[in-house]
Design a protein around this motif. Structure first.
Motif, PDB file in Angstrom:
ATOM      1  N   LEU A   2      -3.985   0.030  -2.159  1.00 10.19           N
ATOM      2  CA  LEU A   2      -3.772  -1.346  -1.700  1.00 10.19           C
ATOM      3  C   LEU A   2      -3.760  -2.296  -2.892  1.00 10.19           C
ATOM      4  CD1 LEU A   2      -3.561  -3.214   0.823  1.00 10.19           C
ATOM      5  CD2 LEU A   2      -6.039  -3.454   0.678  1.00 10.19           C
ATOM      6  N   ILE A  29      -7.547  -1.472   7.180  1.00  5.14           N
ATOM      7  CA  ILE A  29      -6.712  -0.275   7.281  1.00  5.14           C
ATOM      8  C   ILE A  29      -7.422   0.686   8.227  1.00  5.14           C
ATOM      9  CG2 ILE A  29      -5.554   1.570   6.021  1.00  5.14           C
ATOM     10  CD1 ILE A  29      -5.882  -0.086   3.491  1.00  5.14           C
ATOM     11  N   ILE A  41     -16.225   1.197   4.408  1.00  7.77           N
ATOM     12  CA  ILE A  41     -15.546   2.161   5.268  1.00  7.77           C
ATOM     13  C   ILE A  41     -16.467   2.480   6.433  1.00  7.77           C
ATOM     14  CG2 ILE A  41     -16.347   4.070   3.789  1.00  7.77           C
ATOM     15  CD1 ILE A  41     -13.896   5.671   4.782  1.00  7.77           C
ATOM     16  N   VAL A  59     -11.166   0.968   7.024  1.00 11.35           N
ATOM     17  CA  VAL A  59     -11.534   0.369   5.747  1.00 11.35           C
ATOM     18  C   VAL A  59     -11.249  -1.124   5.839  1.00 11.35           C
ATOM     19  CG1 VAL A  59     -10.892   0.128   3.316  1.00 11.35           C
ATOM     20  CG2 VAL A  59     -11.219   2.401   4.294  1.00 11.35           C
ATOM     21  N   ALA A  77      -6.317   3.357   0.941  1.00 10.66           N
ATOM     22  CA  ALA A  77      -7.072   2.160   0.562  1.00 10.66           C
ATOM     23  C   ALA A  77      -7.051   1.942  -0.948  1.00 10.66           C
ATOM     24  CB  ALA A  77      -8.508   2.269   1.066  1.00 10.66           C
ATOM     25  N   TYR A 124       0.850  -1.184   0.000  1.00  9.13           N
ATOM     26  CA  TYR A 124       0.000   0.000   0.000  1.00  9.13           C
ATOM     27  C   TYR A 124       0.888   1.237   0.000  1.00  9.13           C
ATOM     28  CZ  TYR A 124       1.187   0.174   4.956  1.00  9.13           C
ATOM     29  OH  TYR A 124       1.864   0.213   6.141  1.00  9.13           O
ATOM     30  N   LEU A 175     -13.111  -0.975  -4.136  1.00 14.38           N
ATOM     31  CA  LEU A 175     -11.726  -0.569  -4.345  1.00 14.38           C
ATOM     32  C   LEU A 175     -11.124  -1.343  -5.513  1.00 14.38           C
ATOM     33  CD1 LEU A 175     -10.594  -0.564  -0.607  1.00 14.38           C
ATOM     34  CD2 LEU A 175     -11.076   1.439  -2.020  1.00 14.38           C
TER      35      LEU A 175
END
Length: 235
Positions: free
Chosen positions: A203, A179, A136, A166, A200, A18, A129
């Motif tokens: 990632l 996260i 989230i 997240v 995020a 990330y 994502l």
């Protein structure tokens, strides 16, 4: 942003990467024994007053690392950024990989996201994502503040923090990657939410140093993306 690999347990290769924004410094959750011994040696060599304080810091560090590892935290970073008052605002970023005990991670994520209406004090919404399906969640809560209790008081200090989390399906579909970003700057929640979302969106489950065949490696996030916005704000 700087691409940051997680340190997998037992020396296995990292399973995800990330982007770490500017202003964040990683904490070593698995320090080498020689380094720990050297820190203890230096602490014991200090004068009495300074030695007591150094030992307190070492104990706090050891307890923090132990607590983080018990919660499956694979990476932790501290952030310091200038604020409007001329000081610094701090935040803590952690990245964890949680096993789902044989359940499919997508089903667990969907189940948790479906409980948004049952948690009116927690802002929770689905999130898609590049690396998978997630959600989230954010809340403001009161928690114990680090340090000693108020002088003359019998209870520990406490304060309000903003906490954003997240959760997304991990590599292989069996783990959930979480996260989490926590800061005392509750009035800057919108800014830190953008930071969390930016992280995020970076990632990934493939090594960024090994681009896929036929694709060119990108040196910077795409203009207009969440990751690019984070880099602009904190770069």
């Amino acid at each position: 942003m700087t691409e940051t690999p997680t340190r997998a347990p037992h020396g296995r290769p990292p399973s995800f990467w990330y982007g770490l924004p500017h202003g964040y410094v990683r904490i070593d959750l698995d320090p080498p024994l020689t380094g720990v011994v050297e820190l203890v040696r230096q602490a014991l060599a200090l004068p009495d007053g300074e030695r007591d304080r150094a030992e307190e810091v070492l104990r706090f560090y050891a307890a923090t690392v132990g607590a983080l590892k018990a919660q499956h935290v694979q990476s932790c970073a501290l952030g310091l950024h200038p604020n409007d008052g001329g000081g610094l605002t701090s935040s803590v970023l952690t990245v964890s990989a949680l096993p789902t005990s044989g359940a499919h991670a997508k089903l667990v994520i969907a189940s948790l996201a479906g409980k948004a209406d049952d948690s009116p004090d927690v802002g929770l919404r689905p999130l898609r994502l590049p690396c998978g399906l997630g959600f989230i969640a954010e809340e403001r809560r009161r928690t114990l503040a680090p340090g000693r209790s108020n002088e003359g008081g019998g209870s520990p200090r406490s304060g309000w923090v903003w906490q954003g989390t997240v959760a997304v399906t991990g590599p292989g579909g069996q783990d959930i990657v979480m996260i989490q970003l926590v800061t005392e700057a509750v009035d800057q929640a919108d800014d830190y939410r953008d930071v969390l979302l930016g992280i995020a969106h970076t990632l990934r489950y493939t090594d960024p140093s090994q681009p896929a065949p036929g694709t060119a490696a990108q040196d910077s996030p795409a203009p207009g993306s969440a990751a690019h916005q984070v880099q602009s704000d904190f770069g």
